[in-house]
Design a protein around this motif. Structure first.
Motif, PDB file in Angstrom:
ATOM      1  N   SER A 117      -6.637   1.382   7.142  1.00 30.38           N
ATOM      2  CA  SER A 117      -7.513   0.285   6.744  1.00 30.38           C
ATOM      3  C   SER A 117      -8.960   0.760   6.780  1.00 30.38           C
ATOM      4  O   SER A 117      -9.314   1.623   7.588  1.00 30.38           O
ATOM      5  N   CYS A 118      -9.788   0.186   5.931  1.00 31.85           N
ATOM      6  CA  CYS A 118     -11.225   0.489   5.979  1.00 31.85           C
ATOM      7  C   CYS A 118     -11.859  -0.062   7.250  1.00 31.85           C
ATOM      8  O   CYS A 118     -12.939   0.360   7.633  1.00 31.85           O
ATOM      9  N   PHE A 119     -11.182  -0.977   7.916  1.00 29.69           N
ATOM     10  CA  PHE A 119     -11.688  -1.590   9.142  1.00 29.69           C
ATOM     11  C   PHE A 119     -11.070  -0.899  10.353  1.00 29.69           C
ATOM     12  O   PHE A 119     -10.309  -1.484  11.104  1.00 29.69           O
ATOM     13  N   TYR A 120     -11.394   0.371  10.523  1.00 27.18           N
ATOM     14  CA  TYR A 120     -10.797   1.194  11.582  1.00 27.18           C
ATOM     15  C   TYR A 120     -11.706   1.394  12.781  1.00 27.18           C
ATOM     16  O   TYR A 120     -11.334   2.052  13.738  1.00 27.18           O
ATOM     17  N   ARG A 121     -12.918   0.796  12.752  1.00 31.80           N
ATOM     18  CA  ARG A 121     -13.860   0.945  13.862  1.00 31.80           C
ATOM     19  C   ARG A 121     -14.162  -0.418  14.479  1.00 31.80           C
ATOM     20  O   ARG A 121     -14.431  -1.379  13.773  1.00 31.80           O
ATOM     21  N   ARG A 122     -14.113  -0.447  15.795  1.00 37.03           N
ATOM     22  CA  ARG A 122     -14.441  -1.669  16.530  1.00 37.03           C
ATOM     23  C   ARG A 122     -15.708  -1.394  17.329  1.00 37.03           C
ATOM     24  O   ARG A 122     -15.858  -0.337  17.923  1.00 37.03           O
ATOM     25  N   ILE A 123     -16.595  -2.385  17.358  1.00 36.86           N
ATOM     26  CA  ILE A 123     -17.826  -2.263  18.131  1.00 36.86           C
ATOM     27  C   ILE A 123     -17.735  -3.216  19.311  1.00 36.86           C
ATOM     28  O   ILE A 123     -17.551  -4.419  19.144  1.00 36.86           O
ATOM     29  N   GLN A 175       0.852  -1.188   0.000  1.00 35.89           N
ATOM     30  CA  GLN A 175       0.000   0.000   0.000  1.00 35.89           C
ATOM     31  C   GLN A 175       0.888   1.238   0.000  1.00 35.89           C
ATOM     32  O   GLN A 175       1.486   1.574   1.007  1.00 35.89           O
ATOM     33  N   HIS A 176       0.971   1.913  -1.126  1.00 38.36           N
ATOM     34  CA  HIS A 176       1.771   3.132  -1.209  1.00 38.36           C
ATOM     35  C   HIS A 176       1.027   4.281  -0.532  1.00 38.36           C
ATOM     36  O   HIS A 176      -0.190   4.388  -0.624  1.00 38.36           O
ATOM     37  N   GLY A 177       1.765   5.116   0.171  1.00 40.64           N
ATOM     38  CA  GLY A 177       1.179   6.262   0.855  1.00 40.64           C
ATOM     39  C   GLY A 177       0.605   5.943   2.219  1.00 40.64           C
ATOM     40  O   GLY A 177       0.222   6.842   2.945  1.00 40.64           O
ATOM     41  N   GLY A 178       0.503   4.657   2.528  1.00 42.38           N
ATOM     42  CA  GLY A 178       0.093   4.274   3.867  1.00 42.38           C
ATOM     43  C   GLY A 178      -1.393   4.132   4.123  1.00 42.38           C
ATOM     44  O   GLY A 178      -1.780   3.558   5.126  1.00 42.38           O
ATOM     45  N   ALA A 179      -2.259   4.667   3.263  1.00 43.24           N
ATOM     46  CA  ALA A 179      -3.700   4.612   3.529  1.00 43.24           C
ATOM     47  C   ALA A 179      -4.434   3.899   2.409  1.00 43.24           C
ATOM     48  O   ALA A 179      -4.237   4.198   1.239  1.00 43.24           O
ATOM     49  N   ALA A 180      -5.305   2.970   2.790  1.00 42.92           N
ATOM     50  CA  ALA A 180      -6.139   2.264   1.813  1.00 42.92           C
ATOM     51  C   ALA A 180      -7.557   2.806   1.782  1.00 42.92           C
ATOM     52  O   ALA A 180      -8.254   2.663   0.789  1.00 42.92           O
ATOM     53  N   CYS A 181      -8.011   3.415   2.867  1.00 47.86           N
ATOM     54  CA  CYS A 181      -9.408   3.827   2.985  1.00 47.86           C
ATOM     55  C   CYS A 181      -9.623   5.259   2.486  1.00 47.86           C
ATOM     56  O   CYS A 181      -8.832   6.153   2.809  1.00 47.86           O
ATOM     57  N   HIS A 182     -10.708   5.467   1.745  1.00 50.87           N
ATOM     58  CA  HIS A 182     -11.006   6.806   1.235  1.00 50.87           C
ATOM     59  C   HIS A 182     -11.353   7.799   2.346  1.00 50.87           C
ATOM     60  O   HIS A 182     -11.384   9.003   2.104  1.00 50.87           O
ATOM     61  N   ILE A 184     -12.694   3.985  17.687  1.00 48.61           N
ATOM     62  CA  ILE A 184     -11.778   4.151  16.554  1.00 48.61           C
ATOM     63  C   ILE A 184     -10.463   3.476  16.934  1.00 48.61           C
ATOM     64  O   ILE A 184      -9.830   3.857  17.921  1.00 48.61           O
ATOM     65  N   VAL A 185     -10.073   2.477  16.162  1.00 51.02           N
ATOM     66  CA  VAL A 185      -8.864   1.716  16.473  1.00 51.02           C
ATOM     67  C   VAL A 185      -7.803   1.842  15.384  1.00 51.02           C
ATOM     68  O   VAL A 185      -6.702   1.337  15.540  1.00 51.02           O
ATOM     69  N   GLY A 186      -8.143   2.527  14.289  1.00 53.20           N
ATOM     70  CA  GLY A 186      -7.205   2.648  13.180  1.00 53.20           C
ATOM     71  C   GLY A 186      -6.445   3.954  13.201  1.00 53.20           C
ATOM     72  O   GLY A 186      -6.775   4.883  13.946  1.00 53.20           O
ATOM     73  N   GLN A 187      -5.443   4.003  12.353  1.00 51.68           N
ATOM     74  CA  GLN A 187      -4.597   5.184  12.231  1.00 51.68           C
ATOM     75  C   GLN A 187      -5.051   6.021  11.042  1.00 51.68           C
ATOM     76  O   GLN A 187      -5.138   5.522   9.925  1.00 51.68           O
ATOM     77  N   LYS A 188      -5.354   7.291  11.287  1.00 55.20           N
ATOM     78  CA  LYS A 188      -5.740   8.192  10.200  1.00 55.20           C
ATOM     79  C   LYS A 188      -4.466   8.740   9.564  1.00 55.20           C
ATOM     80  O   LYS A 188      -3.599   9.282  10.238  1.00 55.20           O
TER      81      LYS A 188
END
Length: 128
Positions: free
Chosen positions: A98-104, A86-93, A111-115
């Motif tokens: 990661s698009c999976f950045y939220r945990r319920i 993954q170039h640039g470090g971010a996959a999510c728009h 919010i568990v992911g890195q922006k």
């Protein structure tokens, strides 16, 4: 050559995208036959946007391109797994790694992911 069975899903197959080095799941997308062919030909991930009804090169707007390292098909040939750099470090728009950045948990969202970036700066609009 082994190919996805596009007929099973009405012309589309789901694609799980994973970081080739860490194993982190980055996103889920869809491919049609043309996106599959472009991905194999270029070594860069191409997907089919169901909302826009067209093929898109991951990172064509943001610059956060996915360089394909491995392509795997499941046993039924109806799901693709791409292992990517993954170039640039971010996959999510939305700007997250990661698009999976939220945990319920317990009915609460955490919010568990890195922006990595601000979608308003990259796209001129909010990503979510």
């Amino acid at each position: 050559m082994l190919r996805p069975d596009f007929e099973k899903g009405g012309g589309l197959v789901p694609v799980i995208v994973q970081d080739a080095e860490t194993g982190e799941v980055l996103m889920l997308a869809y491919m049609n036959e043309e996106a599959w062919e472009r991905t194999l030909a270029t070594g860069k991930a191409h997907y089919f946007s169901r909302s826009r009804g067209k093929i898109w090169l991951k990172g064509e707007t943001s610059g956060y391109v996915q360089e394909v390292r491995d392509v795997l098909l499941d046993c039924d040939a109806d799901t693709v797994l791409l292992k990517v750099k993954q170039h640039g470090g971010a996959a999510c728009h939305t700007g997250y790694r990661s698009c999976f950045y939220r945990r319920i948990r317990g009915g609460q969202v955490e919010i568990v992911g890195q922006k990595i970036f601000d979608p308003e700066e990259v796209y001129g609009r909010k990503g979510a």
